[in-house]
Design a protein around this motif. Structure first.
Motif, PDB file in Angstrom:
ATOM      1  N   GLU A   8       0.850  -1.191   0.000  1.00 50.66           N
ATOM      2  CA  GLU A   8       0.000   0.000   0.000  1.00 50.66           C
ATOM      3  C   GLU A   8       0.887   1.242   0.000  1.00 50.66           C
ATOM      4  OE1 GLU A   8      -3.107   0.539  -0.246  1.00 50.66           O
ATOM      5  OE2 GLU A   8      -4.172  -1.288   0.317  1.00 50.66           O
ATOM      6  N   PRO A   9       0.679   2.143  -0.944  1.00 45.67           N
ATOM      7  CA  PRO A   9       1.472   3.377  -0.923  1.00 45.67           C
ATOM      8  C   PRO A   9       1.057   4.292   0.216  1.00 45.67           C
ATOM      9  CG  PRO A   9      -0.164   3.471  -2.675  1.00 45.67           C
ATOM     10  CD  PRO A   9      -0.239   2.088  -2.079  1.00 45.67           C
ATOM     11  N   LEU A  10       1.993   5.144   0.632  1.00 49.58           N
ATOM     12  CA  LEU A  10       1.738   6.148   1.661  1.00 49.58           C
ATOM     13  C   LEU A  10       2.022   7.520   1.040  1.00 49.58           C
ATOM     14  CD1 LEU A  10       2.670   5.937   5.351  1.00 49.58           C
ATOM     15  CD2 LEU A  10       3.433   7.942   4.089  1.00 49.58           C
ATOM     16  N   PHE A  11       1.249   8.535   1.430  1.00 47.42           N
ATOM     17  CA  PHE A  11       1.314   9.817   0.744  1.00 47.42           C
ATOM     18  C   PHE A  11       1.804  10.925   1.679  1.00 47.42           C
ATOM     19  CE2 PHE A  11      -1.838   7.144  -1.282  1.00 47.42           C
ATOM     20  CZ  PHE A  11      -1.369   7.137  -2.579  1.00 47.42           C
ATOM     21  N   GLN A  12       2.590  11.824   1.098  1.00 46.93           N
ATOM     22  CA  GLN A  12       3.168  12.943   1.835  1.00 46.93           C
ATOM     23  C   GLN A  12       2.722  14.251   1.183  1.00 46.93           C
ATOM     24  OE1 GLN A  12       4.959  12.274   4.500  1.00 46.93           O
ATOM     25  NE2 GLN A  12       6.085  10.373   4.226  1.00 46.93           N
ATOM     26  N   GLU A  13       2.132  15.148   1.982  1.00 49.50           N
ATOM     27  CA  GLU A  13       1.770  16.468   1.473  1.00 49.50           C
ATOM     28  C   GLU A  13       3.006  17.353   1.428  1.00 49.50           C
ATOM     29  OE1 GLU A  13      -2.517  17.653   2.804  1.00 49.50           O
ATOM     30  OE2 GLU A  13      -1.587  16.511   4.443  1.00 49.50           O
ATOM     31  N   ARG A  14       3.093  18.153   0.387  1.00 52.87           N
ATOM     32  CA  ARG A  14       4.220  19.053   0.196  1.00 52.87           C
ATOM     33  C   ARG A  14       3.719  20.404  -0.316  1.00 52.87           C
ATOM     34  NH1 ARG A  14       6.332  15.745   2.996  1.00 52.87           N
ATOM     35  NH2 ARG A  14       8.058  14.345   2.438  1.00 52.87           N
ATOM     36  N   ILE A  15       4.446  21.467  -0.022  1.00 54.83           N
ATOM     37  CA  ILE A  15       4.063  22.799  -0.448  1.00 54.83           C
ATOM     38  C   ILE A  15       3.996  22.902  -1.967  1.00 54.83           C
ATOM     39  CG2 ILE A  15       6.425  23.725  -0.487  1.00 54.83           C
ATOM     40  CD1 ILE A  15       5.302  26.296   0.789  1.00 54.83           C
ATOM     41  N   TRP A  16       4.750  22.059  -2.658  1.00 55.96           N
ATOM     42  CA  TRP A  16       4.817  22.077  -4.121  1.00 55.96           C
ATOM     43  C   TRP A  16       3.951  20.982  -4.761  1.00 55.96           C
ATOM     44  CZ3 TRP A  16       6.589  17.234  -4.779  1.00 55.96           C
ATOM     45  CH2 TRP A  16       7.459  16.709  -3.817  1.00 55.96           C
ATOM     46  N   GLY A  17       3.198  20.238  -3.950  1.00 56.40           N
ATOM     47  CA  GLY A  17       2.442  19.103  -4.459  1.00 56.40           C
ATOM     48  C   GLY A  17       1.152  19.492  -5.158  1.00 56.40           C
ATOM     49  N   GLY A  18       0.478  18.507  -5.760  1.00 61.47           N
ATOM     50  CA  GLY A  18      -0.757  18.745  -6.497  1.00 61.47           C
ATOM     51  C   GLY A  18      -1.714  17.583  -6.373  1.00 61.47           C
ATOM     52  N   SER A  19      -2.430  17.293  -7.450  1.00 59.88           N
ATOM     53  CA  SER A  19      -3.458  16.250  -7.431  1.00 59.88           C
ATOM     54  C   SER A  19      -3.258  15.186  -8.500  1.00 59.88           C
ATOM     55  CB  SER A  19      -4.843  16.890  -7.617  1.00 59.88           C
ATOM     56  OG  SER A  19      -4.904  17.623  -8.836  1.00 59.88           O
ATOM     57  N   LYS A  20      -2.104  15.191  -9.189  1.00 60.90           N
ATOM     58  CA  LYS A  20      -1.889  14.233 -10.284  1.00 60.90           C
ATOM     59  C   LYS A  20      -1.819  12.791  -9.810  1.00 60.90           C
ATOM     60  CE  LYS A  20       0.339  17.095 -13.798  1.00 60.90           C
ATOM     61  NZ  LYS A  20       1.598  17.346 -14.553  1.00 60.90           N
ATOM     62  N   LEU A  21      -1.404  12.575  -8.567  1.00 63.47           N
ATOM     63  CA  LEU A  21      -1.339  11.201  -8.069  1.00 63.47           C
ATOM     64  C   LEU A  21      -2.733  10.576  -8.025  1.00 63.47           C
ATOM     65  CD1 LEU A  21       1.295  11.673  -5.234  1.00 63.47           C
ATOM     66  CD2 LEU A  21       1.608  10.461  -7.407  1.00 63.47           C
ATOM     67  N   SER A  22      -3.746  11.406  -7.791  1.00 60.15           N
ATOM     68  CA  SER A  22      -5.132  10.938  -7.852  1.00 60.15           C
ATOM     69  C   SER A  22      -5.607  10.810  -9.296  1.00 60.15           C
ATOM     70  CB  SER A  22      -6.040  11.887  -7.080  1.00 60.15           C
ATOM     71  OG  SER A  22      -7.399  11.549  -7.262  1.00 60.15           O
ATOM     72  N   LYS A  23      -5.360  11.840 -10.091  1.00 60.94           N
ATOM     73  CA  LYS A  23      -5.861  11.865 -11.463  1.00 60.94           C
ATOM     74  C   LYS A  23      -5.209  10.789 -12.329  1.00 60.94           C
ATOM     75  CE  LYS A  23      -6.809  16.834 -11.245  1.00 60.94           C
ATOM     76  NZ  LYS A  23      -6.381  18.189 -11.710  1.00 60.94           N
ATOM     77  N   THR A  24      -3.924  10.533 -12.110  1.00 59.40           N
ATOM     78  CA  THR A  24      -3.193   9.596 -12.957  1.00 59.40           C
ATOM     79  C   THR A  24      -3.341   8.158 -12.494  1.00 59.40           C
ATOM     80  OG1 THR A  24      -1.570  11.327 -13.439  1.00 59.40           O
ATOM     81  CG2 THR A  24      -0.931   9.067 -13.943  1.00 59.40           C
ATOM     82  N   TYR A  25      -3.328   7.942 -11.170  1.00 59.29           N
ATOM     83  CA  TYR A  25      -3.307   6.577 -10.644  1.00 59.29           C
ATOM     84  C   TYR A  25      -4.516   6.206  -9.805  1.00 59.29           C
ATOM     85  CZ  TYR A  25       1.417   6.478 -12.409  1.00 59.29           C
ATOM     86  OH  TYR A  25       2.509   6.522 -13.249  1.00 59.29           O
ATOM     87  N   GLY A  26      -5.421   7.146  -9.595  1.00 59.19           N
ATOM     88  CA  GLY A  26      -6.617   6.835  -8.825  1.00 59.19           C
ATOM     89  C   GLY A  26      -6.378   6.686  -7.345  1.00 59.19           C
ATOM     90  N   TYR A  27      -5.253   7.150  -6.844  1.00 62.04           N
ATOM     91  CA  TYR A  27      -4.960   7.042  -5.420  1.00 62.04           C
ATOM     92  C   TYR A  27      -5.880   7.960  -4.607  1.00 62.04           C
ATOM     93  CZ  TYR A  27      -0.422   5.004  -6.826  1.00 62.04           C
ATOM     94  OH  TYR A  27       0.581   4.230  -7.365  1.00 62.04           O
ATOM     95  N   GLN A  28      -6.195   7.530  -3.395  1.00 61.49           N
ATOM     96  CA  GLN A  28      -6.915   8.364  -2.441  1.00 61.49           C
ATOM     97  C   GLN A  28      -5.894   9.209  -1.705  1.00 61.49           C
ATOM     98  OE1 GLN A  28     -10.390   8.396  -2.145  1.00 61.49           O
ATOM     99  NE2 GLN A  28     -10.232   7.145  -3.997  1.00 61.49           N
ATOM    100  N   ILE A  29      -5.712  10.448  -2.159  1.00 58.83           N
ATOM    101  CA  ILE A  29      -4.676  11.303  -1.591  1.00 58.83           C
ATOM    102  C   ILE A  29      -5.265  12.217  -0.517  1.00 58.83           C
ATOM    103  CG2 ILE A  29      -3.249  11.207  -3.669  1.00 58.83           C
ATOM    104  CD1 ILE A  29      -4.329  13.942  -4.459  1.00 58.83           C
ATOM    105  N   PRO A  30      -4.450  12.672   0.427  1.00 60.52           N
ATOM    106  CA  PRO A  30      -4.988  13.460   1.549  1.00 60.52           C
ATOM    107  C   PRO A  30      -5.433  14.864   1.174  1.00 60.52           C
ATOM    108  CG  PRO A  30      -2.605  13.232   1.730  1.00 60.52           C
ATOM    109  CD  PRO A  30      -3.039  12.311   0.635  1.00 60.52           C
ATOM    110  N   SER A  31      -4.873  15.458   0.102  1.00 61.93           N
ATOM    111  CA  SER A  31      -5.251  16.818  -0.283  1.00 61.93           C
ATOM    112  C   SER A  31      -4.739  17.087  -1.687  1.00 61.93           C
ATOM    113  CB  SER A  31      -4.664  17.849   0.688  1.00 61.93           C
ATOM    114  OG  SER A  31      -3.287  18.046   0.421  1.00 61.93           O
TER     115      SER A  31
END
Length: 335
Positions: A8-31
């Motif tokens: 299971e992947p784990l997700f890290q929020e970053r000041i430079w991050g976005g939403s592509k991890l959800s859009k590209t891979y369907g992951y449930q990301i925190p923000s």
């Protein structure tokens, strides 16, 4: 065990991050400021857990400690690699990582951080910072103090499918509009050199680490040349991107069916595109875009069917003999 271990992947929020991890891979990301997917990790700052099967719920760090047979008793006091997917929705800080010796002394026994990047996707005009133009540390320090960033930093254009090897001591930064799979040593030590005077959510300038960065940078910069090797088969292809002290990294592009021989201690795999099935003597295992898995030591041969692209890697011993994965590629090319 003769089957893949899915994590299971784990997700890290970053000041430079976005939403592509959800859009590209369907992951449930925190923000919508999610910058990092820690896909295969035993690091304490983001450990992976097993997704399914008899080992479900166990952390990769615990597997490393309690089931050394899975990893061929690889001689390391910790799981040696870390696989991430990075969504650079904005520019990352200009940064550098220490080597093993420096990190061990000054970062409480942490490993150094040599890494590499496979560009999954990027904007049409995307670039990255890779190296600098200073010829001495004195010149580097002077240009930093004078904020001559455009003159100091070396920028290169990038496109999907590009691969970059980033040894410790290399000044670098991913830039806006880039989605990258990173294979690295299992380390979370980064020294920021420049952060565009960016402020965090509380309005504070982010910390820089100039003193340590200047101690570890390579001066002058010299890019390490890589020479990817392509092996075509009737069912697809294998590209060996890099084989160095810490890891070897490949791209498996399966178009119909490919058979594999594993002669490494164990392997890491990340499905970046498509879908298929992995077959072992214990059965069939579905592979979906966004899956991450480990092929344990006892899984010496397997088959993949489908239309699927996988970034695969395995650890090497620093200063020791590299695995002759070229021979594996030749065996697969004869399939």
């Amino acid at each position: 065990m003769k089957q893949p271990i899915f994590l299971e992947p784990l997700f890290q929020e970053r000041i430079w991050g976005g939403s592509k991890l959800s859009k590209t891979y369907g992951y449930q990301i925190p923000s919508n400021q999610t910058g990092e997917c820690w896909a295969i990790s035993a690091h304490s700052n983001g450990p992976s857990v097993v997704r399914s099967g008899e080992l479900k719920g166990r952390s990769l760090a615990k597997l490393w400690e309690e089931y050394p047979d899975l990893f061929g008793h690889f001689e390391s006091d910790r799981f040696p690699l870390l696989t991430k997917i990075l969504d650079a929705n904005d520019d990352l800080s200009v940064q550098v990582h220490p080597n093993d010796e420096y990190a061990n002394e000054y970062e409480y026994g942490e490993l150094g951080k040599t890494e590499c990047w496979y560009i999954i996707d990027c904007n049409e005009d995307a670039e990255m910072i890779f190296g600098h133009h200073a010829q001495s540390k004195e010149e580097f320090i002077h240009m930093v103090k004078q904020s001559h960033w455009d003159d100091l930093l070396q920028r290169v254009k990038i496109k999907p499918g590009d691969f970059f090897y980033v040894p410790s001591g290399t000044i670098h930064a991913l830039c806006k509009g880039t989605l990258v799979l990173e294979t690295q040593q299992s380390s979370d030590t980064t020294y920021r050199v420049y952060d565009y005077n960016r402020r965090d959510n509380e309005g504070n300038l982010r910390e820089l680490h100039l003193e340590k960065a200047i101690e570890v940078i390579n001066v002058p910069h010299k890019a390490t040349e890589i020479h990817p090797a392509l092996a075509q088969t009737s069912g697809g292809s294998i590209t060996t991107f890099v084989e160095e002290d810490y890891f070897t990294v490949y791209k498996w592009h399966v178009q119909t069916t490919m058979e594999f021989i594993q002669d490494a201690h164990f392997m890491l795999g990340s499905v970046i595109e498509g879908q298929g099935s992995l077959y072992t003597e214990e059965g069939e295992f579905a592979l979906q875009k966004g899956d991450h898995f480990i092929l344990p030591n006892e899984l010496s041969s397997f088959k993949i069917k489908g239309n699927v692209q996988i970034i695969a890697s395995h650890p090497n011993y620093k200063g020791g003999q590299h695995h002759d994965m070229g021979s594996t590629a030749k065996q697969m090319a004869n399939v």
